[in-house]
Design a protein around this motif. Structure first.
Motif, mmCIF file in Angstrom:
data_model
loop_
_atom_site.group_PDB
_atom_site.id
_atom_site.type_symbol
_atom_site.label_atom_id
_atom_site.label_comp_id
_atom_site.label_asym_id
_atom_site.label_seq_id
_atom_site.Cartn_x
_atom_site.Cartn_y
_atom_site.Cartn_z
ATOM 1 N N ARG A 190 2.447 1.664 -3.447
ATOM 2 C CA ARG A 190 1.397 1.974 -4.423
ATOM 3 C C ARG A 190 1.018 3.451 -4.307
ATOM 4 O O ARG A 190 0.899 4.159 -5.313
ATOM 5 C CB ARG A 190 0.192 1.074 -4.200
ATOM 6 N N GLN A 191 0.832 3.940 -3.080
ATOM 7 C CA GLN A 191 0.475 5.344 -2.862
ATOM 8 C C GLN A 191 1.570 6.284 -3.361
ATOM 9 O O GLN A 191 1.283 7.394 -3.796
ATOM 10 C CB GLN A 191 0.200 5.612 -1.383
ATOM 11 N N LEU A 204 2.885 -3.305 -9.766
ATOM 12 C CA LEU A 204 1.772 -2.493 -9.264
ATOM 13 C C LEU A 204 1.087 -1.814 -10.440
ATOM 14 O O LEU A 204 1.738 -1.378 -11.394
ATOM 15 C CB LEU A 204 2.287 -1.436 -8.293
ATOM 16 N N GLU A 205 -0.214 -1.733 -10.359
ATOM 17 C CA GLU A 205 -0.961 -1.016 -11.393
ATOM 18 C C GLU A 205 -0.744 0.467 -11.198
ATOM 19 O O GLU A 205 -0.805 0.984 -10.095
ATOM 20 C CB GLU A 205 -2.433 -1.360 -11.299
ATOM 21 N N ARG A 253 6.150 1.493 -9.519
ATOM 22 C CA ARG A 253 5.630 0.590 -10.542
ATOM 23 C C ARG A 253 5.724 -0.881 -10.107
ATOM 24 O O ARG A 253 5.082 -1.752 -10.695
ATOM 25 C CB ARG A 253 6.337 0.811 -11.867
ATOM 26 N N ASP A 267 0.834 -1.217 0.000
ATOM 27 C CA ASP A 267 0.000 0.000 0.000
ATOM 28 C C ASP A 267 0.854 1.246 0.000
ATOM 29 O O ASP A 267 0.574 2.209 -0.708
ATOM 30 C CB ASP A 267 -0.944 0.005 1.203
#
Length: 163
Positions: free
Chosen positions: A111-112, A161-162, A116, A108
């Motif tokens: 991602r935040q 990661l999207e 990538r 998390d």
């Protein structure tokens, strides 16, 4: 369970938990790496140490070191990738979701930040940890395999990661 950044008063216990979690994979007191595992204060100065505690106590159930860009603790990540090290769960807390919760925090977090991917290294024999990583979506990344010493061989994992 709560997960938070380690406080100065947590660091000795976080180091002890890390040593206990890695005990079966080390050579004990003769293993120079044990002191690196124990030195959570240094890791927190040069990276970020996070801890998992029960909701009703300050006992350290587990810990992870997040290695932000620029940290000397980064080993296999490239720019734009997150990396973590020394995921450790107290032996008496295993099987309670602590490791998975700490990995979720790491994912998390990166991602935040717009990373990538998240990458990490592990010993081939740490199969319980591999199951945690794979449950989150990490896959083996043989291109990240490396050996920090002649006798230690690490394997890499990656989670795309999207964006």
């Amino acid at each position: 369970m709560q997960i938070r950044r380690a406080r100065p008063e947590d660091l000795a216990a976080a180091g002890d938990v890390t040593v206990a979690a890695y005990a079966e994979f080390s050579e004990g007191n003769t293993d120079g790496y044990v002191e690196r595992l124990r030195d959570a204060a240094r890791r927190d100065r040069e990276a970020e140490v996070w801890v998992a505690t029960p909701d009703d106590s300050e006992e350290i159930l587990g810990t992870v070191t997040i290695c932000p860009d620029g940290s000397v603790w980064r080993e296999v990540s490239k720019p734009g990738e997150g990396e973590f090290r020394m995921l450790a769960v107290a032996p008496e807390a295993r099987g309670r979701g602590v490791g998975g919760a700490l990995v979720d925090l790491v994912v998390d977090r990166f991602r935040q930040e717009g990373a990538r991917a998240v990458v990490m290294s592990t010993l081939p024999v740490m199969t319980s940890a591999h199951r945690i990583y794979e449950a989150v979506g990490f896959v083996r990344a043989p291109e990240l395999d490396w050996s920090p010493t002649e006798t230690v061989h690490l394997i890499g994992y990656r989670l795309e990661l999207e964006v």
